[in-house]
Design a protein around this motif. Sequence first.
Motif, PDB file in Angstrom:
ATOM      1  N   GLY A   1       0.782  -1.243   0.000  1.00  0.00           N
ATOM      2  CA  GLY A   1       0.000   0.000   0.000  1.00  0.00           C
ATOM      3  C   GLY A   1       0.808   1.285   0.000  1.00  0.00           C
ATOM      4  N   LYS A   2       2.095   1.212  -0.304  1.00  0.00           N
ATOM      5  CA  LYS A   2       2.951   2.404  -0.243  1.00  0.00           C
ATOM      6  C   LYS A   2       2.512   3.465  -1.255  1.00  0.00           C
ATOM      7  CE  LYS A   2       6.659  -0.128  -1.079  1.00  0.00           C
ATOM      8  NZ  LYS A   2       6.012  -1.455  -1.165  1.00  0.00           N
ATOM      9  N   THR A   3       2.345   3.020  -2.489  1.00  0.00           N
ATOM     10  CA  THR A   3       1.941   3.955  -3.533  1.00  0.00           C
ATOM     11  C   THR A   3       0.546   4.494  -3.262  1.00  0.00           C
ATOM     12  OG1 THR A   3       3.291   2.747  -5.120  1.00  0.00           O
ATOM     13  CG2 THR A   3       1.622   4.205  -6.020  1.00  0.00           C
ATOM     14  N   MET A   4      -0.321   3.597  -2.863  1.00  0.00           N
ATOM     15  CA  MET A   4      -1.708   3.995  -2.614  1.00  0.00           C
ATOM     16  C   MET A   4      -1.777   5.058  -1.519  1.00  0.00           C
ATOM     17  SD  MET A   4      -4.790   1.445  -1.581  1.00  0.00           S
ATOM     18  CE  MET A   4      -6.490   2.009  -1.458  1.00  0.00           C
ATOM     19  N   LEU A   5      -1.045   4.866  -0.445  1.00  0.00           N
ATOM     20  CA  LEU A   5      -1.101   5.823   0.660  1.00  0.00           C
ATOM     21  C   LEU A   5      -0.512   7.176   0.240  1.00  0.00           C
ATOM     22  CD1 LEU A   5      -2.033   6.210   3.556  1.00  0.00           C
ATOM     23  CD2 LEU A   5       0.270   5.623   4.323  1.00  0.00           C
ATOM     24  N   ALA A   6       0.539   7.132  -0.541  1.00  0.00           N
ATOM     25  CA  ALA A   6       1.136   8.394  -1.009  1.00  0.00           C
ATOM     26  C   ALA A   6       0.098   9.198  -1.782  1.00  0.00           C
ATOM     27  CB  ALA A   6       2.358   8.109  -1.869  1.00  0.00           C
ATOM     28  N   ARG A   7      -0.658   8.510  -2.624  1.00  0.00           N
ATOM     29  CA  ARG A   7      -1.671   9.213  -3.427  1.00  0.00           C
ATOM     30  C   ARG A   7      -2.790   9.753  -2.547  1.00  0.00           C
ATOM     31  NH1 ARG A   7      -3.422   6.466  -8.862  1.00  0.00           N
ATOM     32  NH2 ARG A   7      -4.295   8.562  -8.967  1.00  0.00           N
ATOM     33  N   ILE A   8      -3.182   8.958  -1.562  1.00  0.00           N
ATOM     34  CA  ILE A   8      -4.257   9.420  -0.669  1.00  0.00           C
ATOM     35  C   ILE A   8      -3.796  10.652   0.107  1.00  0.00           C
ATOM     36  CG2 ILE A   8      -5.616   8.832   1.380  1.00  0.00           C
ATOM     37  CD1 ILE A   8      -5.645   5.924   0.388  1.00  0.00           C
ATOM     38  N   ILE A   9      -2.575  10.586   0.622  1.00  0.00           N
ATOM     39  CA  ILE A   9      -2.077  11.697   1.431  1.00  0.00           C
ATOM     40  C   ILE A   9      -1.980  12.971   0.605  1.00  0.00           C
ATOM     41  CG2 ILE A   9      -0.005  12.558   2.586  1.00  0.00           C
ATOM     42  CD1 ILE A   9       0.289   9.904   3.901  1.00  0.00           C
ATOM     43  N   ALA A  10      -1.523  12.845  -0.627  1.00  0.00           N
ATOM     44  CA  ALA A  10      -1.433  14.033  -1.486  1.00  0.00           C
ATOM     45  C   ALA A  10      -2.814  14.644  -1.635  1.00  0.00           C
ATOM     46  CB  ALA A  10      -0.860  13.650  -2.842  1.00  0.00           C
ATOM     47  N   LYS A  11      -3.784  13.775  -1.849  1.00  0.00           N
ATOM     48  CA  LYS A  11      -5.132  14.303  -2.065  1.00  0.00           C
ATOM     49  C   LYS A  11      -5.679  14.926  -0.782  1.00  0.00           C
ATOM     50  CE  LYS A  11      -9.718  13.257  -3.474  1.00  0.00           C
ATOM     51  NZ  LYS A  11     -10.735  12.235  -3.243  1.00  0.00           N
ATOM     52  N   GLU A  12      -5.508  14.236   0.323  1.00  0.00           N
ATOM     53  CA  GLU A  12      -6.081  14.727   1.582  1.00  0.00           C
ATOM     54  C   GLU A  12      -5.409  16.014   2.073  1.00  0.00           C
ATOM     55  OE1 GLU A  12      -8.581  13.261   3.649  1.00  0.00           O
ATOM     56  OE2 GLU A  12      -9.105  11.675   2.241  1.00  0.00           O
ATOM     57  N   THR A  13      -4.167  16.223   1.705  1.00  0.00           N
ATOM     58  CA  THR A  13      -3.514  17.467   2.128  1.00  0.00           C
ATOM     59  C   THR A  13      -3.577  18.519   1.016  1.00  0.00           C
ATOM     60  OG1 THR A  13      -1.365  16.647   1.381  1.00  0.00           O
ATOM     61  CG2 THR A  13      -1.875  16.326   3.706  1.00  0.00           C
ATOM     62  N   GLN A  14      -4.325  18.206  -0.027  1.00  0.00           N
ATOM     63  CA  GLN A  14      -4.472  19.109  -1.179  1.00  0.00           C
ATOM     64  C   GLN A  14      -3.122  19.551  -1.731  1.00  0.00           C
ATOM     65  OE1 GLN A  14      -7.113  22.036   0.393  1.00  0.00           O
ATOM     66  NE2 GLN A  14      -8.704  20.506   0.597  1.00  0.00           N
ATOM     67  N   SER A  15      -2.269  18.567  -1.885  1.00  0.00           N
ATOM     68  CA  SER A  15      -0.946  18.853  -2.429  1.00  0.00           C
ATOM     69  C   SER A  15      -0.909  18.448  -3.900  1.00  0.00           C
ATOM     70  CB  SER A  15       0.120  18.037  -1.704  1.00  0.00           C
ATOM     71  OG  SER A  15       0.013  18.227  -0.319  1.00  0.00           O
ATOM     72  N   VAL A  16      -0.145  19.182  -4.665  1.00  0.00           N
ATOM     73  CA  VAL A  16       0.097  18.757  -6.044  1.00  0.00           C
ATOM     74  C   VAL A  16       1.075  17.583  -5.964  1.00  0.00           C
ATOM     75  CG1 VAL A  16       1.005  19.439  -8.281  1.00  0.00           C
ATOM     76  CG2 VAL A  16      -0.252  21.089  -6.890  1.00  0.00           C
ATOM     77  N   LEU A  17       0.742  16.518  -6.663  1.00  0.00           N
ATOM     78  CA  LEU A  17       1.575  15.324  -6.596  1.00  0.00           C
ATOM     79  C   LEU A  17       2.328  15.126  -7.913  1.00  0.00           C
ATOM     80  CD1 LEU A  17       2.311  12.695  -4.969  1.00  0.00           C
ATOM     81  CD2 LEU A  17       0.387  11.601  -6.117  1.00  0.00           C
ATOM     82  N   TYR A  18       3.641  15.075  -7.818  1.00  0.00           N
ATOM     83  CA  TYR A  18       4.481  14.769  -8.981  1.00  0.00           C
ATOM     84  C   TYR A  18       5.003  13.360  -8.773  1.00  0.00           C
ATOM     85  CZ  TYR A  18       4.595  19.871  -9.128  1.00  0.00           C
ATOM     86  OH  TYR A  18       4.246  21.187  -9.137  1.00  0.00           O
TER      87      TYR A  18
END
Length: 407
Positions: free
Chosen positions: A197-214
């Motif tokens: 779940g490493k990738t999945m959590l990274a994506r969730i966290i980016a979304k939940e903190t309203q961060s732009v994800l590269y």
Amino acid sequence: MSGEVSEQGPPQALARVKAIHNGGQLLYLQFLNGNYLWLAIKDSMEFEVGDWALVGDERIDYAPEELWPDERWLGIVKSKLPDLTILDASGHLRFVPTNEVDYEIGNTVLVTDHGVDRVIDERPLRRDSDPLDESALAPYIVPPSGNLDFSKFGGLKDVVQRAMQLVEATLVKREKLKAIKARPIKGVLFTGDPGTGKTMLARIIAKETQSVLYRIRGPEFVSKWVGESEEVLRMIFDDAAEQKRAIVFFDEIDSVAGRREENDHDASRRIVATLLTMMDRAEPEENVLVLATTNRPDDIDEALLRAGRFDWTIEFPKPSHEDRVEILAIGAARHTVKGDLPLATVAAQTEGWTAADLDLIWAEASLFAVSDEREAIMAEDFVAGFQRVQEQFNLKRVNERRRVAQE
Ligand SMILES: Nc1ncnc2c1ncn2[C@@H]1O[C@H](COP(=O)(O)OP(=O)(O)OP(=O)(O)O)[C@@H](O)[C@H]1O
Ligand SMILES: [Mg+2]
């Protein structure tokens, strides 16, 4: 032979012999501007296909070799087959016969129609006149996925909490952290087995903190033109610095940033060097966090693990029994199911499985339901699905053991 020699001399143009007919008396010529001409010649002349001729109004001569245009061109080797080599020549694919010259995929080579002449550079050279523009960033920006949020991530409560704490401290509460003079967090490394779940959590966290994800994925990122990966990386960091919050996410970082002594791949060495510079450069005011994942933490270049870089690590364990129940429940919620499914029973029998392993059950269960003409997954499908996946795992393990025994 005719005419007086004017002051400019008789006009003659270089042309290539493309074909010969009538026992050598008719030449099919092509000029450098692409025009063609049929020309009858005297039988005392012996042209061959591929020769260059000087063609004037009423005469034709052999062109001396010094005048032959240089027909060599530069290309990047894309593929090398026993009989054929495919090259990228300024964006066009061309092929020539493979010869005995020693060259490899990725080399920049000088080429004639007969094959590669010699290697100019081991690396694929990129034209400086192709500057990267904004669009070079597009493939790396991950749009926030609409329905992905913490509710989709089952179990691993400590991991989620810890990751959120680090990310929030960096991106959301950086001012406060600065006020108490804490060292800024620049990089966080997620480690753990594949499918945890490493990738999945990274994506969730980016979304939940309203961060732009590269998102930069190792293997694909390296196989680029010389210098381009580094340039893109710098662009990503520059762009990230301008955002309110940003996460630069290196997925499977070990594949780009393996230990340097083992990994003498030039390109990845330069990428690591650039990444180090970018991380060291990042001002504490910038709301940029670098996240990376790996399932081979021992393989990562040590320089990246030094203070001020990836000095926080979060290990993703295999899910506990309770976690597995949650993960299965999330899977159930994603599917059309009917009646009570024995989630806890299956969770009890799947010690050591990852979330990704558990996900496979749903695919198999769906197959059972569909083959039996049901519109929803029922308990029997779920159990049969579990057993099918388990059998496959056992089979894999047996094969693996057999393979090891044979070695
Ligand atoms: N905690 C979880 N809850 C629900 N589903 C999960 C969870 N973790 C992983 N998954 C499922 O497993 C899939 C694989 O997870 P993910 O790609 O995040 O693994 P990973 O740790 O990045 O693996 P790898 O090291 O191979 O890249 C996800 O797409 C998701 O469907
Ligand atoms: Mg992953």
